[in-house]
Design a protein around this motif. Structure first.
Motif, mmCIF file in Angstrom:
data_model
loop_
_atom_site.group_PDB
_atom_site.id
_atom_site.type_symbol
_atom_site.label_atom_id
_atom_site.label_comp_id
_atom_site.label_asym_id
_atom_site.label_seq_id
_atom_site.Cartn_x
_atom_site.Cartn_y
_atom_site.Cartn_z
ATOM 1 N N SER A 46 1.637 6.270 -9.303
ATOM 2 C CA SER A 46 1.769 5.025 -8.555
ATOM 3 C C SER A 46 2.865 5.237 -7.518
ATOM 4 C CB SER A 46 2.141 3.870 -9.492
ATOM 5 O OG SER A 46 1.133 3.661 -10.454
ATOM 6 N N PHE A 47 2.469 5.265 -6.278
ATOM 7 C CA PHE A 47 3.412 5.617 -5.216
ATOM 8 C C PHE A 47 4.136 4.379 -4.691
ATOM 9 C CE2 PHE A 47 0.306 9.046 -5.235
ATOM 10 C CZ PHE A 47 1.150 10.149 -5.264
ATOM 11 N N LYS A 48 5.460 4.435 -4.778
ATOM 12 C CA LYS A 48 6.312 3.358 -4.302
ATOM 13 C C LYS A 48 6.861 3.717 -2.918
ATOM 14 C CE LYS A 48 5.782 1.431 -8.364
ATOM 15 N NZ LYS A 48 4.917 0.239 -8.543
ATOM 16 N N THR A 49 7.892 2.983 -2.500
ATOM 17 C CA THR A 49 8.545 3.274 -1.224
ATOM 18 C C THR A 49 9.068 4.701 -1.238
ATOM 19 O OG1 THR A 49 9.217 0.959 -1.037
ATOM 20 C CG2 THR A 49 10.379 2.559 0.341
ATOM 21 N N PRO A 50 8.834 5.501 -0.199
ATOM 22 C CA PRO A 50 9.281 6.899 -0.187
ATOM 23 C C PRO A 50 10.797 7.027 -0.350
ATOM 24 C CG PRO A 50 7.772 6.461 1.633
ATOM 25 C CD PRO A 50 8.102 5.144 1.034
ATOM 26 N N SER A 51 11.195 8.034 -1.116
ATOM 27 C CA SER A 51 12.623 8.324 -1.286
ATOM 28 C C SER A 51 13.138 9.070 -0.064
ATOM 29 C CB SER A 51 12.836 9.177 -2.532
ATOM 30 O OG SER A 51 12.243 10.469 -2.346
ATOM 31 N N SER A 52 14.440 9.286 -0.005
ATOM 32 C CA SER A 52 15.024 10.021 1.123
ATOM 33 C C SER A 52 14.505 11.453 1.153
ATOM 34 C CB SER A 52 16.555 10.007 1.030
ATOM 35 O OG SER A 52 16.987 10.570 -0.200
ATOM 36 N N THR A 53 14.315 12.051 -0.039
ATOM 37 C CA THR A 53 13.768 13.412 -0.103
ATOM 38 C C THR A 53 12.344 13.452 0.426
ATOM 39 O OG1 THR A 53 15.131 13.968 -2.021
ATOM 40 C CG2 THR A 53 13.189 15.342 -1.626
ATOM 41 N N GLU A 54 11.543 12.472 0.031
ATOM 42 C CA GLU A 54 10.153 12.416 0.488
ATOM 43 C C GLU A 54 10.068 12.168 1.989
ATOM 44 O OE1 GLU A 54 8.207 10.795 -3.709
ATOM 45 O OE2 GLU A 54 8.944 9.382 -2.207
ATOM 46 N N HIS A 58 -1.762 8.013 -0.107
ATOM 47 C CA HIS A 58 -1.376 8.371 1.258
ATOM 48 C C HIS A 58 -1.881 7.356 2.271
ATOM 49 C CE1 HIS A 58 -4.991 10.464 -0.159
ATOM 50 N NE2 HIS A 58 -5.476 10.417 1.072
ATOM 51 N N TYR A 59 -2.801 6.487 1.852
ATOM 52 C CA TYR A 59 -3.302 5.470 2.774
ATOM 53 C C TYR A 59 -2.269 4.389 3.074
ATOM 54 C CZ TYR A 59 -7.845 7.550 3.048
ATOM 55 O OH TYR A 59 -8.854 8.439 3.319
ATOM 56 N N GLU A 60 -1.238 4.296 2.255
ATOM 57 C CA GLU A 60 -0.165 3.359 2.578
ATOM 58 C C GLU A 60 0.452 3.680 3.943
ATOM 59 O OE1 GLU A 60 1.049 0.620 0.162
ATOM 60 O OE2 GLU A 60 -1.084 1.126 0.070
ATOM 61 N N ASN A 61 0.307 4.940 4.358
ATOM 62 C CA ASN A 61 0.890 5.381 5.627
ATOM 63 C C ASN A 61 0.063 4.984 6.845
ATOM 64 O OD1 ASN A 61 3.278 7.234 4.713
ATOM 65 N ND2 ASN A 61 1.574 7.741 3.384
ATOM 66 N N VAL A 62 -1.105 4.348 6.596
ATOM 67 C CA VAL A 62 -1.862 3.756 7.701
ATOM 68 C C VAL A 62 -2.216 2.300 7.382
ATOM 69 C CG1 VAL A 62 -2.806 5.892 8.643
ATOM 70 C CG2 VAL A 62 -4.009 4.733 6.764
ATOM 71 N N LEU A 63 -1.586 1.759 6.334
ATOM 72 C CA LEU A 63 -1.822 0.373 5.949
ATOM 73 C C LEU A 63 -0.527 -0.437 6.052
ATOM 74 C CD1 LEU A 63 -4.168 1.062 2.896
ATOM 75 C CD2 LEU A 63 -4.842 0.078 5.095
ATOM 76 N N VAL A 64 0.392 -0.185 5.125
ATOM 77 C CA VAL A 64 1.684 -0.886 5.177
ATOM 78 C C VAL A 64 2.403 -0.579 6.483
ATOM 79 C CG1 VAL A 64 3.951 -1.125 4.102
ATOM 80 C CG2 VAL A 64 1.909 -0.937 2.675
ATOM 81 N N THR A 65 2.379 0.691 6.877
ATOM 82 C CA THR A 65 3.064 1.054 8.118
ATOM 83 C C THR A 65 2.347 0.520 9.351
ATOM 84 O OG1 THR A 65 1.892 3.183 8.114
ATOM 85 C CG2 THR A 65 4.109 3.137 7.159
ATOM 86 N N ARG A 66 1.063 0.237 9.205
ATOM 87 C CA ARG A 66 0.316 -0.354 10.330
ATOM 88 C C ARG A 66 0.737 -1.815 10.521
ATOM 89 N NH1 ARG A 66 -4.745 1.190 12.791
ATOM 90 N NH2 ARG A 66 -4.595 0.303 14.892
ATOM 91 N N VAL A 67 0.938 -2.496 9.404
ATOM 92 C CA VAL A 67 1.368 -3.893 9.457
ATOM 93 C C VAL A 67 2.856 -3.996 9.788
ATOM 94 C CG1 VAL A 67 1.584 -6.035 8.118
ATOM 95 C CG2 VAL A 67 -0.445 -4.585 7.847
ATOM 96 N N HIS A 68 3.625 -3.004 9.294
ATOM 97 C CA HIS A 68 5.071 -2.974 9.544
ATOM 98 C C HIS A 68 5.433 -1.631 10.204
ATOM 99 C CE1 HIS A 68 5.619 -6.548 7.050
ATOM 100 N NE2 HIS A 68 4.867 -5.973 6.125
ATOM 101 N N PRO A 69 5.107 -1.443 11.462
ATOM 102 C CA PRO A 69 5.325 -0.152 12.128
ATOM 103 C C PRO A 69 6.784 0.290 12.169
ATOM 104 C CG PRO A 69 4.760 -1.859 13.721
ATOM 105 C CD PRO A 69 4.504 -2.428 12.368
ATOM 106 N N GLU A 70 7.695 -0.629 11.949
ATOM 107 C CA GLU A 70 9.111 -0.251 11.925
ATOM 108 C C GLU A 70 9.417 0.738 10.804
ATOM 109 O OE1 GLU A 70 8.752 -4.249 9.686
ATOM 110 O OE2 GLU A 70 7.879 -3.269 11.462
ATOM 111 N N TYR A 71 8.565 0.752 9.751
ATOM 112 C CA TYR A 71 8.778 1.710 8.661
ATOM 113 C C TYR A 71 8.587 3.151 9.129
ATOM 114 C CZ TYR A 71 8.383 -2.339 5.492
ATOM 115 O OH TYR A 71 8.556 -3.541 4.845
ATOM 116 N N ILE A 72 7.780 3.348 10.144
ATOM 117 C CA ILE A 72 7.532 4.690 10.675
ATOM 118 C C ILE A 72 8.828 5.323 11.183
ATOM 119 C CG2 ILE A 72 6.404 5.975 12.559
ATOM 120 C CD1 ILE A 72 4.462 5.305 10.382
ATOM 121 N N LEU A 73 9.728 4.500 11.685
ATOM 122 C CA LEU A 73 10.979 5.022 12.254
ATOM 123 C C LEU A 73 11.808 5.768 11.208
ATOM 124 C CD1 LEU A 73 12.033 1.975 14.494
ATOM 125 C CD2 LEU A 73 10.633 3.959 15.104
#
Length: 301
Positions: A96-104, A130-145
């Protein structure tokens, strides 16, 4: 029997199809199976799935990756619990993948998923992926930074082309693992906003389920339309022959679990898995050992 009751093609998204989630039911409306019958069929399907898992492990040539994505309260945890309850836990890995850690975050976004892939003979389950990286980040693009990517210094730098590249990266990732023996099945549990509300209230009313509820869930509910659009684009761009998406009605938990189990079983069946056949000389040796065991006396001497 299930082959005549559940059409896999009805839920599989053909490659190159631009979908609208409004075209897909969130409820099971066919009235072919009722809940009581469905729960009996689920138990039978789970038994068959357990037999297939045993062959998968013995065959040792394929692995299976099952991906669950959905809006909150759609039943991902319950699907994992009920569908896999009859399977040998030693052959299943659930992540179950949560918010990425600093290492990740210091690696590319696929890294933490790649290292969690199932080995040959195993079933891997990604509860979110891995789809969270085009779903949550799509809705909240600030996470990409937070990924500290080249040429991405602000949200304004994240344009449509960025997401198209991500879809291509995900398709390459899935094609690579497929070509190396991993069967990929992706399930979107399609819940209605009305049913989500009902389940949220149920979690609040039941002290035993309070832990499942977070104020964040309500905050994200405000972005319902944005998430629906993000899912539509992700599924449309990444449902392939080698890694298909299935959109499963999720308002009726019993049917959701039955449909998923049936689809997984049919995929196993298509692999034509068999127990390994030992060489004649080994079989002959086993028979000699059997005779030695039979000829032993009963006192351990």
């Amino acid at each position: 029997m299930l082959n005549n009751l559940i059409s896999i093609d009805k839920y599989r998204i053909k490659p190159g199809t631009d979908i609208s989630l409004k075209d897909f039911d969130t409820e099971y409306k066919e009235d072919i199976i009722n809940k009581e019958e469905g729960e009996k069929l689920l138990e039978e399907s789970k038994r068959k799935l357990s037999e297939m898992q045993d062959k998968l492990y013995a065959h040792d040539q394929y692995s299976v990756l099952i991906i669950f994505q959905a809006m909150d309260a759609a039943g991902k945890d319950g699907a994992v619990k009920h569908i896999m309850s009859g399977i040998n836990p030693s052959g299943v890995k659930v992540n179950s993948f949560k918010t990425p850690s600093s290492t990740e975050l210091d690696h590319d976004y696929l890294w933490r998923h790649y290292i969690a892939l199932p080995a040959r003979g195993e079933i891997g389950i990604f509860n979110r992926s891995h789809y969270e990286n085009v779903l949550v980040t799509r809705v909240h693009p600030e996470y990409i930074l937070k990924e500290n990517l080249p040429d991405i210094n602000s949200v304004e730098d994240i344009k449509d082309e960025f997401w198209k590249k991500r879809f291509k990266q995900i398709n390459r990732f899935e094609k690579n693992i497929y070509q190396n023996g991993t069967i990929v099945l992706k399930f979107f549990l399609h819940i209605s906003k009305k049913e989500q509300k009902k389940r949220f209230i149920g979690r609040i009313d039941d002290p035993a389920k309070n832990w499942k509820f977070s104020p964040v869930d309500i905050a994200e509910r405000k972005f319902w339309k944005d998430y629906q659009k993000a899912y539509e684009e992700a599924i449309s761009n990444t449902s392939t022959e080698y890694a298909p998406w299935f959109i499963i009605p999720a308002d009726n938990k019993w049917f959701t679990r039955l449909a998923i189990t049936h689809i997984i079983y049919k995929q196993f069946e298509s692999l034509n898995l068999e127990y390994p056949v030992v060489k004649p000389e080994i079989s002959e040796e086993l028979q000699k050992i059997k005779q030695q065991l039979i000829s032993e006396n009963g006192n351990g001497n």
